[in-house]
Design a protein around this motif. Structure first.
Motif, PDB file in Angstrom:
ATOM      1  N   ILE A  14      50.043  37.451  41.668  1.00  0.00           N
ATOM      2  CA  ILE A  14      49.114  36.889  42.313  1.00  0.00           C
ATOM      3  C   ILE A  14      49.675  36.275  43.623  1.00  0.00           C
ATOM      4  CG2 ILE A  14      47.155  35.443  42.344  1.00  0.00           C
ATOM      5  CD1 ILE A  14      46.731  35.595  39.382  1.00  0.00           C
ATOM      6  N   PRO A  15      49.449  36.661  44.616  1.00  0.00           N
ATOM      7  CA  PRO A  15      50.116  35.848  46.150  1.00  0.00           C
ATOM      8  C   PRO A  15      49.675  34.567  46.096  1.00  0.00           C
ATOM      9  CG  PRO A  15      48.830  38.195  46.756  1.00  0.00           C
ATOM     10  CD  PRO A  15      48.524  37.687  45.224  1.00  0.00           C
ATOM     11  N   GLU A  16      50.313  33.619  46.571  1.00  0.00           N
ATOM     12  CA  GLU A  16      50.106  32.493  46.769  1.00  0.00           C
ATOM     13  C   GLU A  16      48.951  31.820  47.354  1.00  0.00           C
ATOM     14  OE1 GLU A  16      52.124  27.821  47.675  1.00  0.00           O
ATOM     15  OE2 GLU A  16      52.868  29.786  48.725  1.00  0.00           O
ATOM     16  N   PRO A  17      48.429  32.507  48.545  1.00  0.00           N
ATOM     17  CA  PRO A  17      47.147  32.117  49.164  1.00  0.00           C
ATOM     18  C   PRO A  17      46.122  32.476  48.355  1.00  0.00           C
ATOM     19  CG  PRO A  17      48.636  33.440  50.727  1.00  0.00           C
ATOM     20  CD  PRO A  17      49.247  33.503  49.434  1.00  0.00           C
ATOM     21  N   ILE A  18      46.031  33.690  47.725  1.00  0.00           N
ATOM     22  CA  ILE A  18      45.053  33.919  46.748  1.00  0.00           C
ATOM     23  C   ILE A  18      44.877  32.852  45.484  1.00  0.00           C
ATOM     24  CG2 ILE A  18      43.807  35.628  44.861  1.00  0.00           C
ATOM     25  CD1 ILE A  18      43.758  36.731  47.907  1.00  0.00           C
ATOM     26  N   SER A  44      46.861  44.549  40.856  1.00  0.00           N
ATOM     27  CA  SER A  44      47.974  44.553  39.942  1.00  0.00           C
ATOM     28  C   SER A  44      47.926  45.814  38.985  1.00  0.00           C
ATOM     29  CB  SER A  44      47.958  43.188  39.173  1.00  0.00           C
ATOM     30  OG  SER A  44      46.708  43.258  38.129  1.00  0.00           O
ATOM     31  N   ASN A  45      46.871  46.325  38.874  1.00  0.00           N
ATOM     32  CA  ASN A  45      46.710  47.710  38.062  1.00  0.00           C
ATOM     33  C   ASN A  45      47.032  47.211  36.352  1.00  0.00           C
ATOM     34  OD1 ASN A  45      45.693  50.321  37.565  1.00  0.00           O
ATOM     35  ND2 ASN A  45      48.297  51.088  37.802  1.00  0.00           N
ATOM     36  N   LEU A  46      46.378  45.923  35.989  1.00  0.00           N
ATOM     37  CA  LEU A  46      47.007  45.467  34.756  1.00  0.00           C
ATOM     38  C   LEU A  46      45.468  45.025  34.104  1.00  0.00           C
ATOM     39  CD1 LEU A  46      49.806  43.172  35.532  1.00  0.00           C
ATOM     40  CD2 LEU A  46      49.948  45.459  33.861  1.00  0.00           C
ATOM     41  N   LYS A  47      45.210  44.960  32.877  1.00  0.00           N
ATOM     42  CA  LYS A  47      44.221  44.369  32.425  1.00  0.00           C
ATOM     43  C   LYS A  47      44.183  42.838  32.272  1.00  0.00           C
ATOM     44  CE  LYS A  47      41.735  44.174  27.873  1.00  0.00           C
ATOM     45  NZ  LYS A  47      41.435  44.578  26.268  1.00  0.00           N
ATOM     46  N   ILE A  48      43.204  42.199  32.850  1.00  0.00           N
ATOM     47  CA  ILE A  48      43.303  40.923  33.140  1.00  0.00           C
ATOM     48  C   ILE A  48      42.596  40.023  31.880  1.00  0.00           C
ATOM     49  CG2 ILE A  48      42.654  38.867  34.632  1.00  0.00           C
ATOM     50  CD1 ILE A  48      44.732  41.136  35.718  1.00  0.00           C
ATOM     51  N   LEU A  49      43.435  38.951  31.548  1.00  0.00           N
ATOM     52  CA  LEU A  49      42.892  38.131  30.221  1.00  0.00           C
ATOM     53  C   LEU A  49      42.682  36.882  30.824  1.00  0.00           C
ATOM     54  CD1 LEU A  49      45.113  39.310  27.326  1.00  0.00           C
ATOM     55  CD2 LEU A  49      42.824  40.159  27.966  1.00  0.00           C
ATOM     56  N   PRO A  50      41.388  36.257  31.267  1.00  0.00           N
ATOM     57  CA  PRO A  50      41.265  35.001  31.724  1.00  0.00           C
ATOM     58  C   PRO A  50      41.192  33.954  30.946  1.00  0.00           C
ATOM     59  CG  PRO A  50      39.160  36.364  31.691  1.00  0.00           C
ATOM     60  CD  PRO A  50      40.107  37.057  31.090  1.00  0.00           C
ATOM     61  N   ARG A  51      41.961  32.843  31.317  1.00  0.00           N
ATOM     62  CA  ARG A  51      42.096  31.627  30.447  1.00  0.00           C
ATOM     63  C   ARG A  51      41.547  30.395  31.269  1.00  0.00           C
ATOM     64  NH1 ARG A  51      42.318  35.240  27.187  1.00  0.00           N
ATOM     65  NH2 ARG A  51      44.200  35.563  26.071  1.00  0.00           N
ATOM     66  N   LEU A  52      41.102  29.260  30.701  1.00  0.00           N
ATOM     67  CA  LEU A  52      40.813  28.047  31.354  1.00  0.00           C
ATOM     68  C   LEU A  52      41.934  27.232  31.474  1.00  0.00           C
ATOM     69  CD1 LEU A  52      38.258  26.437  32.668  1.00  0.00           C
ATOM     70  CD2 LEU A  52      38.383  25.226  30.469  1.00  0.00           C
TER      71      LEU A  52
END
Length: 582
Positions: free
Chosen positions: A80-84, A120-128
């Motif tokens: 994940i680029p720093e600005p994002i 990223s072409n990856l499956k994203i698993l969000p966490r808090l």
């Protein structure tokens, strides 16, 4: 994250985090102000943002992660680029096969999750996660990048020795080859990319006897960024000249140019100045972020009363608004913000600038080109024939431009411009020095805004209260009783506060903020053209006399505005003194 207020209320009461009476009072206020229960509880300090997030994550069944002491692999972090990461409060911290675990403040920000998934072409698993964890992880970008850049620079500089060790004079063809050499390109790209990520406003590349020093200006202060071997100097300057389309073999005269870089996150223009110095050529690059928009006068640091004063004037069809201050004090940003407020389909707005710093929709922007005789004055002459309602002149530099700008304001236009003076009142004698007649000034000038930029304190800061001796010292520079009343009127402090009860803050060095400061905000003074001020101008009064009268009529000076921001915990008194007291 969206959680039903009723659910939130039940969990708050069950957990004993807040009393039933406090919840009931917050509910009534939320209904009245049309806000959520969570927003009201946080604004009243009944519960913190992080506590609300943990509770909401628990209700929604989203895992919580603590990353305060985690050292994350840079390869994973840089997915994940720093600005994002900074803009959307999201960081990548673990990768398992085609799964990427990301920590964020709002795990239901589906748009950002989808963007990272595609990138990223990856499956994203969000966490808090919480704000402290996020800040610690964001800091790892900087440390990792510095280490990475240091290795690249050192490695590429070694390769470069073979190419550039040819003595003092290098001919045009050799310079061209040098500028296109892979090591040189990588070093310059590294310097530019690092500056963008550090949010620098300027890059200084300075040749010395035995080395090349690269420095970044961040939040108005110059910092040493990198020291490069002496043999890199010719190649770096040649590469910058190629990018800015400057003459490679011209080393005796200064040169100015411009180029642009597009990253996935933003477009950045670089304004280039090359100057011959004793040990070679020095390059200074000003970074201009083209995506910078959406400013308001409030976000720039104007007080509510100052916003009102400015709004009253800029809505008039004619007159002149001047913004003054030294180089790098945010004058252009203030002018663009005013233009953005005025920008509507009913008006024709034209500008004459050097350079065009931000491109704006529906505004006709013209770049001056002095080398072919297209100056501010010649451009302004043509501009008034373009049927404009509002004209912005980038800067009033000479008698001719001043005269033309005044005439444009006299003939039914609203004119906005900048001037280099130290105070609002100092603009009057400066314009008179440019042979502008006093009667023309009183007929056209509407307001003069003077400003400076002060650094903002980081979240970690040291609280203290003013001692009697400190209050007495401040009294030598400002009417403390009057300022206290103004602060109450502006709702900066509570009605019963006194100087001894107002909390001030000092910078506190932390892992995130090396010197305790991050980002900047404006401090301003606005001089309105009242009848008494006009009379003083007609009688050739000094700037001190004009300022004294303006204070009597309620003008808040930059120093007073700075003290108000210090009382709000935005900046420190030391920073205000550094910027306002020469």
């Amino acid at each position: 994250m969206k959680v039903d207020s009723k659910q939130l209320k039940l969990f708050l009461l069950d957990g004993g985090l807040i009393s039933a009476e406090e919840v009931e009072a917050a509910e009534k206020k939320a209904e009245k102000e049309k806000k959520s229960l969570a927003e009201i509880l946080v604004s009243e300090n009944k519960i913190t943002d992080d506590e609300i997030r943990r509770l909401q994550a628990y209700i929604l069944g989203i895992p919580f992660v603590n990353l305060k002491d985690e050292k994350i692999d840079f390869k994973v972090l840089s997915l994940i680029p720093e600005p994002i990461a900074r803009t959307h409060n999201i960081v990548a911290y673990r990768k398992n096969g085609n799964e990427l675990e990301v920590a964020m403040l709002d795990p239901q920000d589906l748009e950002t999750i989808d963007f990272i998934k595609k990138k990223s072409n990856l499956k994203i698993l969000p966490r808090l996660t919480d704000m402290k964890s996020l800040r610690k992880v964001l800091l790892q970008y900087q440390k990792s990048l510095q280490a990475e850049f240091g290795d690249i620079i050192q490695k590429e500089a070694e390769t470069l020795k073979i190419v550039s060790d040819k003595g003092e004079e290098i001919n045009k063809e050799d310079l061209k080859k040098l500028a296109e050499d892979v090591p040189v390109i990588r070093i310059v790209d590294t310097l530019l990319r690092h500056a963008i990520l550090q949010r620098a406003s300027d890059i200084h590349i300075e040749p010395m006897e035995d080395k090349v020093l690269a420095r970044y200006r961040i939040d108005g202060i110059l910092h040493d960024a990198m020291t490069l071997p002496k043999n890199t100097a010719a190649g770096i300057i040649a590469r910058i000249k190629v990018l800015a389309k400057l003459k490679l073999d011209e080393k005796r005269l200064p040169q100015d140019g411009r180029f642009k870089i597009e990253t996935p996150e933003e477009r950045v223009s670089f304004r280039v100045s090359i100057l011959p110095v004793y040990n070679g050529e020095k390059a200074v690059l000003r970074l201009l972020r083209e995506g910078a928009k959406g400013f308001s006068l409030e976000s720039l640091g104007f007080l509510p009363s100052q916003v009102e004063e400015a709004q009253d004037v800029i809505k008039k069809p004619t007159g002149m608004v001047l913004v003054t201050g030294p180089t790098g004090s945010g004058k252009t940003t203030t002018l663009y913000t005013i233009l953005d407020i005025l920008n509507s389909p009913e008006v024709n707005i034209s500008t004459i600038e050097d350079p065009i710093e931000y491109q704006m929709q529906r505004i006709n922007q013209t770049q001056v080109k002095p080398d072919i005789g297209f100056t501010f004055s010649s451009g302004l002459r043509s501009l008034v024939r373009q049927d404009p309602d509002i004209i912005m002149v980038g800067e009033i530099r000479d008698n001719e431009t001043a005269s033309l700008a005044i005439n444009a304001a006299l003939t039914g236009h609203m004119v906005l411009s900048t001037l280099h003076t130290n105070s609002a009142a100092g603009s009057i004698p400066r314009l008179m020095d440019m042979k502008v007649e006093p009667f023309l000034l009183v007929s056209t000038l509407s307001i003069i805004i003077a400003q400076r930029l002060v650094r903002k304190l980081c979240l970690e800061k040291e609280k203290y209260f003013l001692s009697k001796s400190q209050i007495e010292n401040l009294k030598r520079s400002v009417d403390m009783d009057k300022l206290l009343e103004t602060m109450k009127k502006e709702k900066v402090i509570k009605p019963k506060d006194s100087w001894s009860s107002i909390a001030f803050y000092k910078p506190k060095a932390s892992s995130e903020c090396a010197d305790g400061y991050k980002s900047r905000i404006g401090i301003h003074e606005i001089l309105k053209m009242s009848e008494t001020i006009k009379n003083l101008i007609m009688s050739h009064a000094t700037s001190d006399e004009i300022e004294k009268q303006a204070k009597k009529e309620g003008m808040i000076t930059m120093f007073e505005d700075g003290l108000m921001k210090a009382a709000q915990g935005i900046t420190s008194i030391e920073e205000v003194l550094r910027v306002t007291k020469e």
